[in-house]
Design a protein around this motif. Structure first.
Motif, mmCIF file in Angstrom:
data_model
loop_
_atom_site.group_PDB
_atom_site.id
_atom_site.type_symbol
_atom_site.label_atom_id
_atom_site.label_comp_id
_atom_site.label_asym_id
_atom_site.label_seq_id
_atom_site.Cartn_x
_atom_site.Cartn_y
_atom_site.Cartn_z
ATOM 1 N N VAL A 38 -0.007 0.975 9.232
ATOM 2 C CA VAL A 38 0.352 1.895 8.240
ATOM 3 C C VAL A 38 -0.879 2.769 7.974
ATOM 4 C CG1 VAL A 38 1.123 2.523 5.906
ATOM 5 C CG2 VAL A 38 2.216 0.726 7.324
ATOM 6 N N ALA A 44 1.544 4.067 2.743
ATOM 7 C CA ALA A 44 1.161 2.737 2.264
ATOM 8 C C ALA A 44 1.500 2.287 0.787
ATOM 9 C CB ALA A 44 -0.448 2.487 2.252
ATOM 10 N N VAL A 53 3.727 -5.518 3.654
ATOM 11 C CA VAL A 53 2.509 -5.731 4.097
ATOM 12 C C VAL A 53 1.935 -7.039 4.320
ATOM 13 C CG1 VAL A 53 -0.105 -5.240 3.634
ATOM 14 C CG2 VAL A 53 1.637 -3.496 3.014
ATOM 15 N N CYS A 56 -4.350 -6.444 4.996
ATOM 16 C CA CYS A 56 -4.851 -5.084 4.293
ATOM 17 C C CYS A 56 -6.208 -4.868 4.694
ATOM 18 C CB CYS A 56 -4.488 -5.187 2.772
ATOM 19 S SG CYS A 56 -5.225 -3.673 2.032
ATOM 20 N N SER A 71 -6.153 4.758 -3.096
ATOM 21 C CA SER A 71 -5.728 3.905 -1.705
ATOM 22 C C SER A 71 -4.734 2.757 -2.059
ATOM 23 C CB SER A 71 -7.116 3.496 -1.071
ATOM 24 O OG SER A 71 -7.945 2.813 -2.158
#
Length: 101
Positions: A38, A44, A53, A56, A71
């Motif tokens: 992603v 994300a 997820v 990471c 982010s």
């Protein structure tokens, strides 16, 4: 590929989805022969929010800008286990985490 603006894809193995559906991504993950990636903070955020997820990667740059997109999304908490740290000569650091279940 998730896009609201693209009309065509570059390869036969690519398809365009207009809306993020966590269940569809779960099915893709189950059928995938390799990891799914992603990219970008908006997509994300959907993946984090959908609990999709597994790992990471974060790159931390030695620069302060003070604006831009975040982010990581708001209102999502995940406990992470540090798997790897890589330092670069320019001060950049790559942090790789696994999501603890």
């Amino acid at each position: 590929m998730y896009s609201k603006t693209l009309e065509t894809v570059a390869t036969r193995r690519t398809r365009i989805e207009r809306h993020f559906d966590p269940e569809s991504v779960r099915q893709m993950k189950a059928a995938a022969e390799s990891d799914l990636t992603v990219g970008g903070p908006d997509l994300a955020a959907h993946a984090f929010g959908g609990r999709l997820v597994d790992e990471c990667s974060l790159f931390v740059a030695p620069i302060t800008v003070g604006s831009g997109k975040r982010s990581l999304p708001d209102n999502v908490r995940m406990d992470l286990e540090l798997l790897d740290v890589r330092r670069f000569g320019n001060g950049m650091v790559h942090l790789r985490y696994r999501v603890r279940t």
